[in-house]
Design a protein around this motif. Structure first.
Motif, PDB file in Angstrom:
ATOM      1  N   UNK A 122      -3.932   9.340 -11.118  1.00 22.40           N
ATOM      2  CA  UNK A 122      -2.542   9.571 -10.497  1.00 22.40           C
ATOM      3  C   UNK A 122      -1.229   8.665 -11.158  1.00 22.40           C
ATOM      4  N   UNK A 123      -1.571   7.911 -12.245  1.00 25.14           N
ATOM      5  CA  UNK A 123      -0.467   7.375 -12.608  1.00 25.14           C
ATOM      6  C   UNK A 123       0.286   6.349 -11.757  1.00 25.14           C
ATOM      7  N   UNK A 124      -0.475   5.934 -10.775  1.00 24.42           N
ATOM      8  CA  UNK A 124       0.017   4.915  -9.973  1.00 24.42           C
ATOM      9  C   UNK A 124      -0.302   3.560 -10.280  1.00 24.42           C
ATOM     10  N   UNK A 125       0.745   2.589 -10.779  1.00 29.74           N
ATOM     11  CA  UNK A 125       0.695   1.341 -11.343  1.00 29.74           C
ATOM     12  C   UNK A 125       0.421   0.333 -10.004  1.00 29.74           C
ATOM     13  N   UNK A 126      -0.506  -0.601 -10.317  1.00 30.43           N
ATOM     14  CA  UNK A 126      -0.567  -1.646  -9.261  1.00 30.43           C
ATOM     15  C   UNK A 126       0.309  -2.953  -9.481  1.00 30.43           C
ATOM     16  N   UNK A 127       1.218  -3.290  -8.678  1.00 34.01           N
ATOM     17  CA  UNK A 127       2.307  -4.308  -8.741  1.00 34.01           C
ATOM     18  C   UNK A 127       1.747  -5.661  -8.143  1.00 34.01           C
ATOM     19  N   UNK A 128       1.132  -5.554  -7.117  1.00 34.96           N
ATOM     20  CA  UNK A 128       0.105  -6.740  -6.678  1.00 34.96           C
ATOM     21  C   UNK A 128      -0.774  -6.402  -5.703  1.00 34.96           C
ATOM     22  N   UNK A 129      -1.523  -7.354  -5.021  1.00 36.33           N
ATOM     23  CA  UNK A 129      -2.672  -6.956  -4.101  1.00 36.33           C
ATOM     24  C   UNK A 129      -2.646  -8.276  -3.010  1.00 36.33           C
ATOM     25  N   UNK A 130      -3.108  -8.107  -2.032  1.00 38.00           N
ATOM     26  CA  UNK A 130      -3.265  -9.170  -0.871  1.00 38.00           C
ATOM     27  C   UNK A 130      -4.912  -8.774  -0.438  1.00 38.00           C
ATOM     28  N   UNK A 131      -5.566  -9.979  -0.622  1.00 35.56           N
ATOM     29  CA  UNK A 131      -6.943 -10.118   0.174  1.00 35.56           C
ATOM     30  C   UNK A 131      -6.835 -10.549   1.597  1.00 35.56           C
ATOM     31  N   UNK A 136      -7.551  -5.594   2.940  1.00 35.74           N
ATOM     32  CA  UNK A 136      -6.828  -5.793   1.729  1.00 35.74           C
ATOM     33  C   UNK A 136      -5.970  -4.772   1.465  1.00 35.74           C
ATOM     34  N   UNK A 137      -4.922  -4.906   0.589  1.00 30.72           N
ATOM     35  CA  UNK A 137      -3.875  -4.218   0.570  1.00 30.72           C
ATOM     36  C   UNK A 137      -3.563  -4.112  -0.956  1.00 30.72           C
ATOM     37  N   UNK A 138      -3.260  -3.046  -1.669  1.00 31.24           N
ATOM     38  CA  UNK A 138      -2.813  -2.830  -3.034  1.00 31.24           C
ATOM     39  C   UNK A 138      -1.443  -1.999  -2.846  1.00 31.24           C
ATOM     40  N   UNK A 139      -0.648  -3.154  -3.672  1.00 31.73           N
ATOM     41  CA  UNK A 139       0.914  -2.482  -3.705  1.00 31.73           C
ATOM     42  C   UNK A 139       0.913  -1.684  -4.939  1.00 31.73           C
ATOM     43  N   UNK A 140       1.315  -0.113  -4.552  1.00 32.57           N
ATOM     44  CA  UNK A 140       1.365   0.562  -5.818  1.00 32.57           C
ATOM     45  C   UNK A 140       3.000   0.758  -6.124  1.00 32.57           C
ATOM     46  N   UNK A 141       3.150   1.110  -7.232  1.00 38.21           N
ATOM     47  CA  UNK A 141       4.627   1.236  -7.828  1.00 38.21           C
ATOM     48  C   UNK A 141       4.942   2.596  -7.637  1.00 38.21           C
ATOM     49  N   UNK A 142       4.955   3.209  -6.363  1.00 34.64           N
ATOM     50  CA  UNK A 142       5.415   4.622  -6.161  1.00 34.64           C
ATOM     51  C   UNK A 142       6.080   4.835  -4.703  1.00 34.64           C
ATOM     52  N   UNK A 143       6.906   5.533  -4.558  1.00 34.34           N
ATOM     53  CA  UNK A 143       7.522   5.434  -3.209  1.00 34.34           C
ATOM     54  C   UNK A 143       6.860   6.244  -2.073  1.00 34.34           C
ATOM     55  N   UNK A 144       5.811   7.031  -2.770  1.00 24.34           N
ATOM     56  CA  UNK A 144       4.999   7.842  -1.683  1.00 24.34           C
ATOM     57  C   UNK A 144       3.357   8.317  -2.523  1.00 24.34           C
ATOM     58  N   UNK A 145       2.539   8.417  -1.925  1.00 24.88           N
ATOM     59  CA  UNK A 145       1.197   8.660  -2.399  1.00 24.88           C
ATOM     60  C   UNK A 145       0.893  10.157  -1.679  1.00 24.88           C
ATOM     61  N   UNK A 146       0.996  11.079  -2.689  1.00 20.04           N
ATOM     62  CA  UNK A 146       0.471  12.450  -2.344  1.00 20.04           C
ATOM     63  C   UNK A 146      -0.713  12.728  -2.083  1.00 20.04           C
ATOM     64  N   UNK A 147      -1.579  12.016  -2.571  1.00 16.00           N
ATOM     65  CA  UNK A 147      -3.194  11.959  -2.610  1.00 16.00           C
ATOM     66  C   UNK A 147      -3.756  10.819  -2.591  1.00 16.00           C
ATOM     67  N   UNK A 226      10.929  -2.109  -1.981  1.00 18.81           N
ATOM     68  CA  UNK A 226      11.514  -1.539  -2.980  1.00 18.81           C
ATOM     69  C   UNK A 226      10.925  -0.290  -3.568  1.00 18.81           C
ATOM     70  N   UNK A 227      10.699   0.803  -2.647  1.00 21.08           N
ATOM     71  CA  UNK A 227      10.145   2.015  -3.124  1.00 21.08           C
ATOM     72  C   UNK A 227       8.828   2.149  -3.413  1.00 21.08           C
ATOM     73  N   UNK A 228       8.175   1.294  -2.933  1.00 20.14           N
ATOM     74  CA  UNK A 228       6.668   1.064  -3.299  1.00 20.14           C
ATOM     75  C   UNK A 228       5.954   1.359  -2.078  1.00 20.14           C
ATOM     76  N   UNK A 229       4.610   1.684  -2.374  1.00 19.33           N
ATOM     77  CA  UNK A 229       3.460   1.861  -1.517  1.00 19.33           C
ATOM     78  C   UNK A 229       2.313   0.980  -1.142  1.00 19.33           C
ATOM     79  N   UNK A 230       1.907   0.655   0.129  1.00 18.49           N
ATOM     80  CA  UNK A 230       0.889  -0.233   0.207  1.00 18.49           C
ATOM     81  C   UNK A 230      -0.114   0.544   0.594  1.00 18.49           C
ATOM     82  N   UNK A 231      -1.400   0.354  -0.294  1.00 19.37           N
ATOM     83  CA  UNK A 231      -2.632   1.355   0.079  1.00 19.37           C
ATOM     84  C   UNK A 231      -3.763   0.334   0.688  1.00 19.37           C
ATOM     85  N   UNK A 232      -4.047   0.539   1.598  1.00 14.34           N
ATOM     86  CA  UNK A 232      -4.905  -0.553   2.681  1.00 14.34           C
ATOM     87  C   UNK A 232      -6.503  -0.063   2.359  1.00 14.34           C
ATOM     88  N   UNK A 233      -7.240  -0.973   2.162  1.00 10.80           N
ATOM     89  CA  UNK A 233      -8.778  -0.298   1.777  1.00 10.80           C
ATOM     90  C   UNK A 233      -9.736  -1.706   2.360  1.00 10.80           C
TER      91      UNK A 233
END
Length: 406
Positions: A122-131, A136-147, A226-233
């Motif tokens: 998807x071209x989503x770049x990871x800028x940070x993550x938290x265990x 756990x959360x991955x911070x993606x450099x995108x304002x929204x995750x379409x899929x 700052x226009x980023x999205x947190x992906x929780x896994x």
């Protein structure tokens, strides 16, 4: 240097020697409260306890029979904070809290895999993550995750290879992902490679085979900064524990709501609407009751210059309605709501002079906090157990005023 925990992430016990042991202090959080612990910083010849870094928390374990509270990295060395001193030069057995370590390995390797797929698909770049402790959360450099990412086969047989390289040119030849090295980095550069998927510089501990991840569950996303999205896994055993906990909660809800799982949302929605209606009705009744209480007092030919009332179920509005209905220029009013011997709310109303004088004394007796002006003093009481003492104080004041007038 590469520690033994990085050379063999699955080693649970290890014999090494104590290099140094110095008195130290550690700011530590226990049950949400920050404390300063006194102990010792211990450096070992080598260690299987991972010092926090790369987004991964440190390991727990034992050095001999002494618990290791924290492990941090200082340049090429790992520093173990312990409560008891260890003799320099002595051989010690280091034991690892394996359950905690393996959980961290699963989450960290899962993060590498998700990050690589998010970028590749998807071209989503990871800028940070938290265990985190539970998720756990991955911070993606995108304002929204379409899929949401789809990982259909988490047990794919791909091997993680660990390479030790001596300089950045070698790293670049392998086309690895990297956010750069820490300023105090020393020794070989460590690369974690998911064959055919990803290669990334990383100091953390990882599973040796993706089958050890067992399963990955993407729970959803949250709006980040700052226009980023947190992906929780969740990865590995956390998914199994999450399923077990969810099933237990589902069984409890079935018992409480008397409905099947598919009807829980509808049942809770009905309960919330019913509770709001009851709350609205209760507030209306309390207002009416407050007016009646004030009217009864005003209509009593034997009424004095002091009125006191306690009601467990009341609130600030209930007390203020009573105070507003009464003629507080002639009457000293003391009202409380809450548990009789527990915390609660209070209002003291009356002539401005006496209220300003008595308010601070009421606060002191009730161990409370509050303020007042224009003939009304109100606040929170830590304990209403001494309410009777306040009544006696106010009654005595009214008697003195009456005696003075006579």
């Amino acid at each position: 240097m590469a520690f033994q925990c990085q050379r063999d992430c699955y080693m649970k016990e290890f014999v090494t020697s104590v290099v140094s042991c110095c008195p130290a202090e550690l700011k530590h959080e226990v049950n949400g409260k920050k404390e300063t612990l006194k102990g010792f910083n211990v450096k070992l010849q080598d260690t299987i306890l991972f010092p926090e870094g790369g987004g991964q928390p440190d390991d727990h374990g034992l050095i001999g029979d002494v618990s290791v509270v924290r492990v941090t990295r200082q340049g090429p060395e790992a520093v173990h904070f312990v409560s008891s001193a260890l003799e320099e030069g002595q051989q010690v057995q280091v034991k690892l809290d394996w359950e905690r370590r393996f959980d961290h390995m699963q989450q960290h390797s899962g993060q590498h895999l998700i990050t690589a797929l998010a970028d590749a698909l998807f071209g989503y770049k990871t800028t940070s993550w938290d265990l985190g402790r539970q998720r756990s959360t991955i911070e993606l450099d995108t304002p929204s995750v379409k899929a949401l990412l789809s990982i259909d086969d988490p047990a794919v047989e791909k091997v993680f290879y660990v390479y030790n390289k001596c300089d950045m040119s070698c790293v670049c030849d392998h086309q690895v992902r990297s956010r750069g090295l820490p300023d105090d980095h020393a020794g070989p550069i460590r690369i974690v490679d998911i064959e055919g998927v990803d290669a990334n510089m990383c100091c953390g501990t990882h599973v040796s085979n993706l089958s050890h991840l067992q399963v990955i569950k993407l729970l959803g996303t949250e709006k980040g900064k700052k226009n980023k999205t947190n992906l929780i896994f969740l990865a590995g055993n956390r998914v199994l524990k999450y399923a077990e906990k969810s099933f237990s909660a589902e069984r409890s809800l079935v018992s409480l709501l008397k409905t099947g799982p598919d009807e829980h949302v509808e049942a809770v929605d009905k309960l919330q609407k019913s509770a709001k209606l009851l709350q609205k009705t209760n507030l209306s009744l309390l207002r009416d009751m407050a007016v009646l209480i004030a009217q009864n007092f005003k209509n009593d030919p034997q009424r004095g210059s002091f009125f006191s009332l306690h009601k467990k179920e009341g609130d600030n509005e209930f007390m203020n309605i009573i105070a507003n209905e009464l003629n507080t220029e002639e009457t000293l009013v003391f009202l409380t709501v809450g548990e009789e011997k527990g915390p609660g709310l209070f209002v003291l109303a009356g002539p401005s002079g006496p209220v300003a004088e008595l308010g601070p004394r009421v606060l002191e007796i009730l161990q409370g906090k509050g303020a007042g002006k224009n003939g009304r003093f109100q606040g929170k009481a830590n304990s209403l157990a001494r309410r009777g003492e306040v009544e006696a104080l106010l009654q005595q004041h009214c008697k003195q005023l009456t005696s003075g007038e006579e």
